[in-house]
Design an enzyme around this catalytic site. Structure first.
Site, PDB file in Angstrom:
ATOM      1  N   GLU A  22     -43.326  23.093  -6.968  1.00  0.00           N
ATOM      2  CA  GLU A  22     -43.130  22.733  -5.571  1.00  0.00           C
ATOM      3  C   GLU A  22     -42.332  23.823  -4.883  1.00  0.00           C
ATOM      4  OE1 GLU A  22     -41.040  19.026  -6.411  1.00  0.00           O
ATOM      5  OE2 GLU A  22     -39.211  19.931  -5.608  1.00  0.00           O
ATOM      6  N   LYS A  58     -49.139  15.968 -14.251  1.00  0.00           N
ATOM      7  CA  LYS A  58     -49.054  15.911 -15.716  1.00  0.00           C
ATOM      8  C   LYS A  58     -47.638  16.291 -16.113  1.00  0.00           C
ATOM      9  CE  LYS A  58     -50.599  16.328 -20.072  1.00  0.00           C
ATOM     10  NZ  LYS A  58     -50.888  15.054 -20.757  1.00  0.00           N
ATOM     11  N   HIS A  92     -37.327  24.852 -16.249  1.00  0.00           N
ATOM     12  CA  HIS A  92     -37.435  24.812 -14.795  1.00  0.00           C
ATOM     13  C   HIS A  92     -36.832  26.119 -14.275  1.00  0.00           C
ATOM     14  CE1 HIS A  92     -36.849  22.631 -10.783  1.00  0.00           C
ATOM     15  NE2 HIS A  92     -36.322  23.814 -10.626  1.00  0.00           N
ATOM     16  N   GLU A 143     -40.379  26.517  -7.023  1.00  0.00           N
ATOM     17  CA  GLU A 143     -40.017  26.015  -8.339  1.00  0.00           C
ATOM     18  C   GLU A 143     -41.216  26.102  -9.277  1.00  0.00           C
ATOM     19  OE1 GLU A 143     -36.425  22.961  -7.228  1.00  0.00           O
ATOM     20  OE2 GLU A 143     -38.338  22.062  -7.789  1.00  0.00           O
ATOM     21  N   ASN A 148     -39.310  24.341  -2.004  1.00  0.00           N
ATOM     22  CA  ASN A 148     -38.279  23.716  -1.177  1.00  0.00           C
ATOM     23  C   ASN A 148     -38.019  24.613   0.022  1.00  0.00           C
ATOM     24  OD1 ASN A 148     -37.899  21.503  -2.950  1.00  0.00           O
ATOM     25  ND2 ASN A 148     -36.785  22.861  -4.317  1.00  0.00           N
ATOM     26  N   GLY A 185     -34.334  16.624  -5.432  1.00  0.00           N
ATOM     27  CA  GLY A 185     -33.159  16.063  -6.088  1.00  0.00           C
ATOM     28  C   GLY A 185     -33.466  14.895  -7.003  1.00  0.00           C
ATOM     29  N   ARG A 217     -22.261  21.453 -11.539  1.00  0.00           N
ATOM     30  CA  ARG A 217     -22.098  20.465 -10.468  1.00  0.00           C
ATOM     31  C   ARG A 217     -21.103  19.405 -10.932  1.00  0.00           C
ATOM     32  NH1 ARG A 217     -27.916  19.217  -7.661  1.00  0.00           N
ATOM     33  NH2 ARG A 217     -28.854  21.270  -7.992  1.00  0.00           N
ATOM     34  N   ARG A 271     -35.827  25.026   2.269  1.00  0.00           N
ATOM     35  CA  ARG A 271     -34.443  24.846   2.729  1.00  0.00           C
ATOM     36  C   ARG A 271     -33.536  25.639   1.809  1.00  0.00           C
ATOM     37  NH1 ARG A 271     -33.141  21.917  -1.851  1.00  0.00           N
ATOM     38  NH2 ARG A 271     -34.623  20.288  -2.412  1.00  0.00           N
TER      39      ARG A 271
END
Lengths: 455, 134
Positions: A287, A200, A207, A275, A289, A163, A337, A291
């Site tokens: 990375e 970097k 994304h 991701e 996640n 986040g 959002r 969850r």
């Protein structure tokens, strides 16, 4: 199946999990802080217990109080939602030590994959491309050395993070020390883990993330990808969509295959997200996640699955019971959002009482929220008020639905991101589905320039 | 008030005057002398001299609440309503993951009510006892 589950979270995701449990015939136990006593997740749960005062470390991160609540109220499982303790391997381990099923992967996998620096190393070993970066940085000096090796600009990231918390862009060496100190402090405050690493900074990447689901019997499936490139300057996502627009078929299937292969290699179970940063035709693992993600509803709308129910079914030891070929995406979904934030003031979060709340409705519209007219937005927590999701047979149809849904939305009492979401949807970049993480940070200055040009 | 008079006697007379006239405080300033006598209202006791002040009439009720989440247990022997505690005492504990978190009376008083039963699940801030403090 469990008979009772503790929901170790608040806000819209606690309400979301509560619904999934009730769908499955599972009774629910909510936890809340004193600041949240009138919150919707408290009202909707079968039982609710206060675990501490408003500040997060003393309530939603108080592991002993939360585990004790689960045990004393007779729960068999704990769903952590996202944020808070969702990627805390120690919490998962304590749950399992006390005979509680943790709705998520095994603690060892959370530790390996949830720890972002370690995850990158494991992915590299599994043959997945990763961005150049460092291991965990023990000191500002280590950070300076790493930055010199990688080359500016660099990104400092919390290894326990998510986040955008504990994340800092550093463009010049003279800014590094201060950024290191503030990223460490923010990570410590947000996750009880102040460790940071460096990457970097790819200039203007996209994304793109892949949703995966694995059961205890070796089945790992993907549910396509989401594009989450519309991010605030703080790297927090604001608008997400599934599928990702303008991705070559080759890159899309490479991402899906990589995600499934990576999950098999670490014995991943339950829901997770990998991701990637996409730059041109190249994708780099960023990375994982371990969850449920905030933006999971766009995947649910396109694939017609309930990911939270699947999480609970898997945690209770059930088989997924279907194969990759059974999962066919349909149409397009977009999520906006709605945060209690002032977009004209650097997205500064706001607290207050909501005097008026009207959400959109109708075919293809879904609203996940915990707020209502009269509800209080405390200063202690994430500013997310609601997620508005629009589904359409095509991307254009989904955009049209989303625009009218946002116009139907009325929230008074705090500033919200409704208007900025409308602005985002109107940009040519979004319309054409050709945007990267650089678009939203420039939106404000562009709007100001337009206003100035109009005199 | 002329002539030499020992200070305790003067203070006592001022305190009596204060109580007799239901005043909060009395101050006398003369030359380079200054006397002030007052009462602490919350406790209903004239400040000086304590031995001659009228006893307090007001009673404060304190709530003793759980600050951990777990299973509440009474201490042994179990406290009872009406019991007068001479000083600080352990009234019970909240059992959490095998750890006993003591619930103390935090001073003396009379137990006015017991709000939870032995074995109840108590959450953060849950009132357990009401104590009358004198």
């Amino acid at each position: 199946m469990f008979s009772k589950v503790l929901i170790a979270n608040r806000g819209e995701i606690a309400v979301r999990i509560n619904r999934a449990c009730h769908d499955l015939g599972v009774r629910t136990v909510a936890i809340y802080s004193q600041a949240d006593k009138d919150s919707m997740h408290v009202r909707e749960a079968d039982e609710a217990y206060c675990v501490g005062p408003g500040p997060v470390p003393r309530s939603y991160l108080d592991i002993a109080n939360i585990v004790s609540t689960a045990l004393a109220s007779g729960c068999q499982a704990v769903h952590p939602g996202y944020g808070f303790l969702a990627e805390n391997a120690r919490f998962a381990e304590i749950c399992s030590d006390h005979g509680l099923a943790f709705v998520g992967p095994k603690p060892s996998v959370i530790a390996a994959m949830g720890d972002k620096a370690t995850a990158k190393r494991i992915m590299k070993e599994a043959g997945v491309a990763t961005t150049p970066g460092s291991d965990i940085l023990e000191s500002a000096q280590k950070a300076r050395d790493a930055a010199k090796r990688i080359g500016y600009p660099v990104l400092l990231k919390a290894t326990a993070g998510g986040g955008g918390k504990g994340m800092r862009v550093v463009e010049r060496s003279e800014d590094l020390e201060r950024a290191f100190a503030s990223a460490t402090a923010e990570a410590e405050a947000s996750f009880k883990d102040g460790r940071v690493y460096m990457e970097k900074l790819l200039l203007q990447p996209r994304h793109v993330e892949v949703q995966v689901l694995g059961d205890d019997f070796g089945t790992v499936l993907h549910m396509g990808e989401r594009d989450c490139s519309m991010q605030k300057p703080s790297h927090q996502k604001l608008v997400e969509e599934a599928p990702a627009p303008n991705l070559s078929a080759k890159l899309r299937s490479a991402l899906h295959d990589t995600a499934v292969r990576a999950c098999r290699s670490v014995g991943y179970t339950n829901a997770g997200t990998l991701e990637f940063l996409v730059s041109g035709d190249h994708a780099y693992f960023m990375e994982m996640n371990t969850r449920i993600q905030v933006e999971h509803p766009v995947t649910e709308m396109v694939y017609g699955v309930d990911l939270v129910k699947e999480q609970i079914r898997i945690a209770s030891g059930e088989r997924l019971g279907y194969a990759q070929k059974d999962l066919q995406p349909r149409g397009h979904a977009i999520e906006c959002r709605i945060n209690a934030e002032d977009a004209r003031n650097g997205f500064a979060p706001e607290a207050g009482t909501l005097s008026r709340v009207v959400f959109p409705d109708g075919p293809g519209i879904r609203v996940d929220t915990h707020v209502y007219a009269g509800s209080v937005v405390p200063p202690y927590y994430d500013s997310l008020l609601a997620k508005i999701v629009a589904h359409g047979e095509t991307r254009d149809a989904a955009i049209a639905r989303m625009e009218s849904a946002l116009r139907e939305t009325e929230i008074a009492g705090v500033h919200t991101t409704v208007d900025v979401c409308l602005e985002i949807l109107a940009t040519p970049e979004f319309r054409q589905g050709r945007y990267d993480v650089g678009v939203l940070p420039k939106l404000d200055s562009r709007a100001a320039a337009v206003r100035q040009a109009r005199g | 008030m002329s002539g030499p008079e020992d200070i305790p006697a003067r203070v006592r007379r001022l305190a009596e005057f204060l109580v007799a006239n239901d005043l909060q405080s009395v101050r006398i300033e003369r030359d380079n002398e200054r006397f002030e006598v007052g009462r602490v209202v919350a406790q209903g006791v004239a400040a000086l001299p304590a031995s001659e002040a009228k006893p307090a009439a007001s009673v404060r009720v304190d709530q003793i609440a759980a600050d951990r989440v777990g299973i509440f247990r009474f201490a042994r022997p179990a406290p009872f309503v009406g019991e007068v505690l001479d000083g600080d005492r352990e009234l019970g504990y909240v059992e959490q993951l095998g750890i006993r978190n003591p619930i103390r009376s935090r001073g003396g008083g009379r137990i006015a009510s017991i709000l939870q039963g032995d074995g109840d699940l108590v959450d953060y801030g849950r009132p357990l006892f009401e104590l009358e403090r004198v």
